[in-house]
Write a protein that holds these residues in place. Sequence first.
Motif, PDB file in Angstrom:
ATOM      1  N   PRO A 186      17.782 -11.769   9.571  1.00  0.00           N
ATOM      2  CA  PRO A 186      16.922 -11.166  10.789  1.00  0.00           C
ATOM      3  C   PRO A 186      17.704 -10.250  11.625  1.00  0.00           C
ATOM      4  CG  PRO A 186      18.207 -13.416  11.074  1.00  0.00           C
ATOM      5  CD  PRO A 186      18.060 -13.153   9.566  1.00  0.00           C
ATOM      6  N   GLY A 187      17.186  -9.328  12.330  1.00  0.00           N
ATOM      7  CA  GLY A 187      17.703  -8.570  13.112  1.00  0.00           C
ATOM      8  C   GLY A 187      18.388  -7.196  12.551  1.00  0.00           C
ATOM      9  N   ARG A 230      22.672 -16.291  13.382  1.00  0.00           N
ATOM     10  CA  ARG A 230      21.239 -15.788  14.001  1.00  0.00           C
ATOM     11  C   ARG A 230      20.152 -16.787  13.536  1.00  0.00           C
ATOM     12  NH1 ARG A 230      21.312  -9.177  13.072  1.00  0.00           N
ATOM     13  NH2 ARG A 230      22.855  -9.041  14.537  1.00  0.00           N
ATOM     14  N   LEU A 271      20.328 -20.141  15.503  1.00  0.00           N
ATOM     15  CA  LEU A 271      19.856 -19.533  16.772  1.00  0.00           C
ATOM     16  C   LEU A 271      18.318 -19.455  16.947  1.00  0.00           C
ATOM     17  CD1 LEU A 271      22.840 -17.185  17.830  1.00  0.00           C
ATOM     18  CD2 LEU A 271      22.353 -19.532  19.101  1.00  0.00           C
ATOM     19  N   GLY A 272      17.773 -18.746  15.777  1.00  0.00           N
ATOM     20  CA  GLY A 272      16.392 -18.567  15.648  1.00  0.00           C
ATOM     21  C   GLY A 272      15.696 -19.906  15.610  1.00  0.00           C
ATOM     22  N   GLU A 273      16.169 -20.952  15.058  1.00  0.00           N
ATOM     23  CA  GLU A 273      15.193 -22.136  14.761  1.00  0.00           C
ATOM     24  C   GLU A 273      15.406 -22.894  15.854  1.00  0.00           C
ATOM     25  OE1 GLU A 273      13.986 -23.588  11.589  1.00  0.00           O
ATOM     26  OE2 GLU A 273      13.306 -21.635  11.590  1.00  0.00           O
ATOM     27  N   GLY A 274      16.649 -22.908  16.550  1.00  0.00           N
ATOM     28  CA  GLY A 274      16.947 -24.091  17.544  1.00  0.00           C
ATOM     29  C   GLY A 274      17.355 -23.794  18.772  1.00  0.00           C
ATOM     30  N   GLY A 279      16.081 -21.111  24.363  1.00  0.00           N
ATOM     31  CA  GLY A 279      15.500 -21.434  22.950  1.00  0.00           C
ATOM     32  C   GLY A 279      15.469 -22.853  22.677  1.00  0.00           C
ATOM     33  N   PHE A 280      15.634 -23.501  23.509  1.00  0.00           N
ATOM     34  CA  PHE A 280      15.475 -25.250  23.447  1.00  0.00           C
ATOM     35  C   PHE A 280      14.352 -25.905  23.707  1.00  0.00           C
ATOM     36  CE2 PHE A 280      16.777 -29.517  24.397  1.00  0.00           C
ATOM     37  CZ  PHE A 280      17.124 -29.952  23.128  1.00  0.00           C
ATOM     38  N   ASP A 334      11.188 -25.600  27.171  1.00  0.00           N
ATOM     39  CA  ASP A 334      10.620 -24.985  28.378  1.00  0.00           C
ATOM     40  C   ASP A 334      10.809 -26.160  29.608  1.00  0.00           C
ATOM     41  OD1 ASP A 334       9.679 -23.196  26.767  1.00  0.00           O
ATOM     42  OD2 ASP A 334       7.524 -23.501  27.449  1.00  0.00           O
ATOM     43  N   PRO A 356       9.301 -19.996  15.450  1.00  0.00           N
ATOM     44  CA  PRO A 356      10.556 -20.647  14.805  1.00  0.00           C
ATOM     45  C   PRO A 356      10.808 -22.067  14.913  1.00  0.00           C
ATOM     46  CG  PRO A 356      11.085 -18.721  15.949  1.00  0.00           C
ATOM     47  CD  PRO A 356       9.829 -19.351  16.139  1.00  0.00           C
ATOM     48  N   GLY A 357      11.391 -22.748  14.283  1.00  0.00           N
ATOM     49  CA  GLY A 357      12.194 -23.929  14.451  1.00  0.00           C
ATOM     50  C   GLY A 357      10.982 -25.069  14.885  1.00  0.00           C
ATOM     51  N   SER A 392       7.766 -19.718  25.998  1.00  0.00           N
ATOM     52  CA  SER A 392       9.128 -19.223  26.424  1.00  0.00           C
ATOM     53  C   SER A 392      10.262 -19.699  25.762  1.00  0.00           C
ATOM     54  CB  SER A 392       9.184 -19.375  28.041  1.00  0.00           C
ATOM     55  OG  SER A 392      10.105 -20.524  28.182  1.00  0.00           O
ATOM     56  N   THR A 393      10.219 -20.793  25.385  1.00  0.00           N
ATOM     57  CA  THR A 393      11.226 -21.064  24.399  1.00  0.00           C
ATOM     58  C   THR A 393      11.271 -20.416  22.923  1.00  0.00           C
ATOM     59  OG1 THR A 393      11.498 -23.305  25.334  1.00  0.00           O
ATOM     60  CG2 THR A 393      12.200 -23.070  22.914  1.00  0.00           C
ATOM     61  N   ASP A 397      12.458 -16.963  23.395  1.00  0.00           N
ATOM     62  CA  ASP A 397      13.732 -16.868  23.550  1.00  0.00           C
ATOM     63  C   ASP A 397      14.617 -17.051  22.069  1.00  0.00           C
ATOM     64  OD1 ASP A 397      14.157 -16.490  26.097  1.00  0.00           O
ATOM     65  OD2 ASP A 397      14.761 -18.652  26.657  1.00  0.00           O
ATOM     66  N   ARG A 398      13.882 -18.020  21.337  1.00  0.00           N
ATOM     67  CA  ARG A 398      14.179 -18.062  19.843  1.00  0.00           C
ATOM     68  C   ARG A 398      14.009 -16.701  18.985  1.00  0.00           C
ATOM     69  NH1 ARG A 398      11.857 -24.053  18.269  1.00  0.00           N
ATOM     70  NH2 ARG A 398      13.072 -25.292  19.614  1.00  0.00           N
ATOM     71  N   LEU A 402      17.105 -14.785  19.959  1.00  0.00           N
ATOM     72  CA  LEU A 402      18.287 -15.087  19.548  1.00  0.00           C
ATOM     73  C   LEU A 402      18.323 -14.784  18.039  1.00  0.00           C
ATOM     74  CD1 LEU A 402      18.312 -18.252  21.609  1.00  0.00           C
ATOM     75  CD2 LEU A 402      19.819 -16.484  21.784  1.00  0.00           C
ATOM     76  N   GLY A 403      17.182 -15.146  17.363  1.00  0.00           N
ATOM     77  CA  GLY A 403      17.223 -14.868  15.780  1.00  0.00           C
ATOM     78  C   GLY A 403      17.431 -13.614  15.368  1.00  0.00           C
ATOM     79  N   GLU A 404      16.902 -12.435  16.164  1.00  0.00           N
ATOM     80  CA  GLU A 404      17.023 -11.142  15.905  1.00  0.00           C
ATOM     81  C   GLU A 404      18.383 -10.536  16.216  1.00  0.00           C
ATOM     82  OE1 GLU A 404      14.631  -8.533  14.723  1.00  0.00           O
ATOM     83  OE2 GLU A 404      14.083 -10.344  13.756  1.00  0.00           O
TER      84      GLU A 404
END
Lengths: 560, 560
Positions: free
Chosen positions: A55-56, A465, A468-471, A497-498, A500, B55-56, B460-461, B464-465, B468-470
């Motif tokens: 990713p990225g 990444r 972070l992207g998953e969780g 990213g955890f 809302d 994701p996730g 929103s989560t 964010d993921r 973060l993933g990118e």
Amino acid sequence: MINPNSPPPALPDGALRLVALGGIGEIGRNMTVFEHAGRLLVVDCGVLFPEDDQPGVDLILPDFRAIEDRLDDIEAVVLTHGHEDHIGAVPFLLKLRPDVPVVGSRLTLALLAAKCREHRQTPRLVEIGDGERRSFGPYDLEFFPVNHSIPDAVAVAIRTSAGVVLHTGDIKLDQLPLDGRLTDLAGFSRLGDEGVDLFLVDSTNAEVPGFVVPEREIGPVLENVIRKANQRVIVACFASHVHRVQQVLDVAVQYNRRVALVGRSMVRNMGIASELGYLRVPEGLFVDLNEAMDMPEDQVLFVSTGSQGEPLSALSRMARGEHRQISIKAGDTIVLASSLIPGNENAVFGVVNGLARLGATVVHQGNAKVHVSGHSPAGELLFLYNAVRPTNVMPVHGEWRHLRANAALAVATGVDPERVVIAEDGVVVDLIDGKAAISGKVEVGHVYVDGLSVGDVGESTLSDRLVLGEGGFIAITVAVDSTNGRAVAPPTVSGRGFSDDPKALDQAVSLVEMELSRTEAEGITDSHRIAQAVRRVVGRWVAETYRRRPMIVPTIIPVN
Amino acid sequence: MINPNSPPPALPDGALRLVALGGIGEIGRNMTVFEHAGRLLVVDCGVLFPEDDQPGVDLILPDFRAIEDRLDDIEAVVLTHGHEDHIGAVPFLLKLRPDVPVVGSRLTLALLAAKCREHRQTPRLVEIGDGERRSFGPYDLEFFPVNHSIPDAVAVAIRTSAGVVLHTGDIKLDQLPLDGRLTDLAGFSRLGDEGVDLFLVDSTNAEVPGFVVPEREIGPVLENVIRKANQRVIVACFASHVHRVQQVLDVAVQYNRRVALVGRSMVRNMGIASELGYLRVPEGLFVDLNEAMDMPEDQVLFVSTGSQGEPLSALSRMARGEHRQISIKAGDTIVLASSLIPGNENAVFGVVNGLARLGATVVHQGNAKVHVSGHSPAGELLFLYNAVRPTNVMPVHGEWRHLRANAALAVATGVDPERVVIAEDGVVVDLIDGKAAISGKVEVGHVYVDGLSVGDVGESTLSDRLVLGEGGFIAITVAVDSTNGRAVAPPTVSGRGFSDDPKALDQAVSLVEMELSRTEAEGITDSHRIAQAVRRVVGRWVAETYRRRPMIVPTIIPVN
């Protein structure tokens, strides 16, 4: 004794060595390095576009490490055609060795030159013509015209004192090519008469039975679609597919539509192609986008990039209703005259669905014959093996499934199974006394380009990444008196990213506070140990409460 | 005047209303709610599996909000068949209304019951047989047998005083079904004679021309593959595809191989299917995995899950050489007797390549006819329209491209285009005086299940993921004296998912220090304002230096 997992022994005098630094065991970033008589020859130097687990990342380069100490030994870089996966990494190689001769056909070099201009480079170009023969050091090269999904592609024969190698590049056998330029099967037969010691063969479509339909059969399908349209028509295809665009232009002329090109690479490449005579554009056919917007909708046709669902492309923006100039309405016609590269399905069908939702008629590979592949399927590969009658074969340009399928085809035509070498990136193959065999392995990794820098993003960053992207992550920050380990302010626990739910982590604060009391009571003042303790208590709580695995990031700030 | 984007007006007496809370405009989480005479009827209640931009997430549920105040009005939940996208969300609905009658065929209810046991629920099950007719409140239901890729699927006719609705569920017209249970086209014709006011039709394959090959033609292909194998054979397919597994078992018997089931859902579902008589298993055919490992390799066959490349599945672990018991070697045979669900290509081909790399022969949809679809393509859909001759049509179970293609087929058979309603999730359709039309819209979102909780992960989560993933994140932490805004310790700048280079962010520390001097000098003591200033300066530096976009996360800890 050869150990196939160690660097190879020194190359015996008079032998030929080759190693792929990219492009075998994967599709993309093709780069094969030959070594003979102390000198190197590079065939192709392309990029790979990243997949979901990278990713990225913008681009992936071949790994130059195996040759970085021997750059001055390179006699030439031969480019078989102008696709990104064959030329895209040349600027990165030129940074290391600016004066290396870059050899290719006219269109290939023109596309490369345009790319190099963007990198402010002026490469040393050596143009070759179909059938031409030319030596670079100990390598005597001959270039054969081949069909592919871009004009002016070539296969290259490499004659050395160790034997004759034939590399197909990307190839197919269209027997009615739009430009009349056939793959030189007769030339391959003649070379076969002379004796081909090692045949490197495009594996991309080796699993697909049969033959490719001629490119020119796309024209009537396009005509049928465009004839019926009485509103806006947009045709998306690859920005380098000159023959596909030619057929679109021909139909536009037939139905009195002028043509606007959409997308930077489409404008650039078609400019080059028409300037060099590969694309025939009647005077006054092209119109610029702004002018096109003011024309009646049934008198204009747009040729656009974005056929792979690239989110920033004009077509994706139209599908989301976000394009600045073109808004799709019911009755518009959109044609995706392109392949669907594996991995892009969600993106492409997202675009198709977006357009369908707006009421457009969307014609694509799945519902009409608007695309043919640029690579020989099994039936054509058999023709190639039978023409060349090679002693040794090495399938190239393919993932493992393609390599295996291609190897089986070689064996079916009578090649000795012992002489079919399946290698992947980094595996070194030596041609000694007419026999090709694996002699060792050099390290080949993924070299990532992310933004402006090359190589600083590696596997550990990518693995972060992915987590972070998953969780997402949970950050815990505590300022601690470094003399006694006492928290000097309440801990901050926050997540991105955890969840809302702003209160999701409230409970963790008291857990961290309890843990800090414990570490303080035990006299722990070391930031690292406190951080570990905090990570453990929060990680356990999240796993039990949510059954999720965010990255836990404790920061302990020692004060005093 | 109807506003198609607002909640619908009150339903007139004697009319019928329907709204999909999932499953239209997408493939998955099917759930249609009917309203008539103040009572509700639910058809299917399934889950959707997440895509790349979610994701996730483990599962996506239909959005129950539109009915959460009317749960007591639900007369019944009718399940057309036992696939996850039709039954998977039932336990979540039962949490809200445990005593609702759940209606379905025998196998469907057995699969649901097994699922509910895992949720410690005991649903109120109402089993129906083929051709049975039964009323629930104002809904008079009739169940028609249909073919699909799982046994015991039904279509349901819903007779009300407002008219007759026919819902196909998932359907195909296999004219030689393995169990002899034909789709009841004659029943549909009879219902058509009576008059079908609204026909809801499976759109999944509406873009595909022609007809589905009979499932029984897979058997000889499997036989041909397994006959030639003289080592280990592994066949992967969907864990609910009883007829596919049946054909594998039949071939295993023929070639004297015993069968080990691999994968929790395969073991569970085939247990249920054989217990209920849907799967015929000769005495002593099954062998457990441990026992199978001790048998000669040419006397055993494994039937496994993991056909979609699920990374934790047994097959993926074998492909990576990480399976605890089974290690693949050259000459083994693996068959993926399954579809390739769009979006799973990279994962599936990753598995195929991993197995090919280990030397296995991999047979899959792309190189042999080892799969047929469970959904009617265009040719079969025409048969359905011509049998039913509906007054109004609503394509269901499909993305926009499928809905449009299905609508075109309805029109081609003579349905009035004005009576073909293309709706998506949340769009309310009323059948009033025999005419179906959109009457409004209710809010329908994605309800995500992530770990143990439902609904706290929202857009929103996820956004964010994705960020973060990118690009990972850069965290800047500063402890600041809250009285004067002075940093009490040097700022910490650290990144995860940003760079492998530990020094990448060194330069940012001094930039932050300079910025903190500035904010202090300006008398800024507010944490939020300091955080903003820090985010701005770091964000700008990263963009200019790296041209990347990590999430910038400043944390200011006020001390004193």
